[in-house]
Design a protein around this motif. Structure first.
Motif, mmCIF file in Angstrom:
data_model
loop_
_atom_site.group_PDB
_atom_site.id
_atom_site.type_symbol
_atom_site.label_atom_id
_atom_site.label_comp_id
_atom_site.label_asym_id
_atom_site.label_seq_id
_atom_site.Cartn_x
_atom_site.Cartn_y
_atom_site.Cartn_z
ATOM 1 N N SER A 1 -20.698 -85.032 8.076
ATOM 2 C CA SER A 1 -20.667 -85.844 9.300
ATOM 3 C C SER A 1 -19.544 -86.874 9.243
ATOM 4 C CB SER A 1 -22.011 -86.552 9.494
ATOM 5 O OG SER A 1 -23.057 -85.619 9.653
ATOM 6 N N PHE A 2 -19.341 -87.442 8.063
ATOM 7 C CA PHE A 2 -18.290 -88.447 7.899
ATOM 8 C C PHE A 2 -16.915 -87.847 8.184
ATOM 9 C CE2 PHE A 2 -15.086 -90.350 5.081
ATOM 10 C CZ PHE A 2 -15.100 -91.657 5.540
ATOM 11 N N GLU B 1 -16.433 -86.735 11.896
ATOM 12 C CA GLU B 1 -16.091 -87.874 12.751
ATOM 13 C C GLU B 1 -14.638 -88.295 12.543
ATOM 14 O OE1 GLU B 1 -17.600 -92.469 13.602
ATOM 15 O OE2 GLU B 1 -18.717 -91.168 12.235
ATOM 16 N N ASP C 1 -12.436 -85.756 14.331
ATOM 17 C CA ASP C 1 -12.527 -85.936 15.785
ATOM 18 C C ASP C 1 -11.760 -87.178 16.240
ATOM 19 O OD1 ASP C 1 -14.038 -83.663 16.116
ATOM 20 O OD2 ASP C 1 -15.968 -84.706 16.026
ATOM 21 N N ASP C 2 -11.821 -88.238 15.445
ATOM 22 C CA ASP C 2 -11.087 -89.459 15.798
ATOM 23 C C ASP C 2 -9.583 -89.203 15.814
ATOM 24 O OD1 ASP C 2 -13.395 -90.910 16.060
ATOM 25 O OD2 ASP C 2 -13.334 -91.771 14.039
#
Length: 203
Positions: free
Chosen positions: A27-28, A31, A34-35
């Protein structure tokens, strides 16, 4: 490599770790990717900017608690055969003694470091208390014995000055010792992961 391939490879490399740790790591980095995509990077460029999967896996393992890492590495990845179980049972006195000694060494290092830190702060506290006692004692004796009063007062001020200087020195030393124990812990963890990571890289 696209995002899906990266996350799939990361999950495969992290196999064996607790599921919550695997998902938290995925998840880290999801994210993070995606950023970067939102900032205008292509998916492949965003993944490439994250870094090598093997380096990420190694760093992730180094951040795990030592107990979690030990449990993960000591857990068999395949079902043990009968002869392997027999060997484990027969070798229990040896491998358990070595494991216990290893744990004791780690705990003794930590205990020694914190004993030094506590002792140093106790010394600082003693100097400060001596300073207060000297100041109040000197003032109390001021009208009884002027010379003795000056001596006691001066001694108290000297102790106070040394205590203040010692406090800053001890604080700096304590920070350094804490960082040193952190590096020691990372080195201990690396003993559990270096061989496996290198094996995966070479294969």
């Amino acid at each position: 490599m696209n995002k899906t391939e990266f996350l799939s490879g990361l999950k495969k490399k992290l196999a064996g770790l607790p599921e919550n740790e695997v998902e938290k790591t995925r998840s880290f980095y999801l994210e993070m990717i995606d950023d970067r995509i939102e900032d205008g990077m292509s998916e492949e460029a965003a993944v490439a900017a994250i870094g090598n999967i093997d380096d990420i896996v190694k760093e992730t393992m180094l951040e795990l608690p030592l107990t979690t890492l030990m449990k993960t590495k000591m857990r068999p990845k395949t079902r043990l055969k009968a002869w392997e179980i027999v060997l484990l049972v027969l070798g229990f006195p040896l491998w358990f003694s070595l494991l216990a000694a290893f744990v004791v060494v780690i705990l003794s290092v930590y205990a020694s470091v914190w004993a030094v830190i506590i002792s140093l702060y106790a010394t600082v506290a003693a100097l400060v208390l001596s300073a207060l006692a000297g100041i109040f004692g000197g003032l109390f004796c001021l009208f009884q014995n002027f010379a003795a009063s000056l001596f006691i007062l001066g001694s108290g001020l000297i102790c106070g000055g040394i205590g203040i200087l010692a406090f800053f020195g001890v604080t700096a030393l304590s920070v350094w010792l804490v960082k040193l124990t952190g590096l020691f812990l990372r080195w201990v963890k690396s003993l559990f992961i270096t061989r496996e990571v290198e094996y995966e890289i070479n294969n």
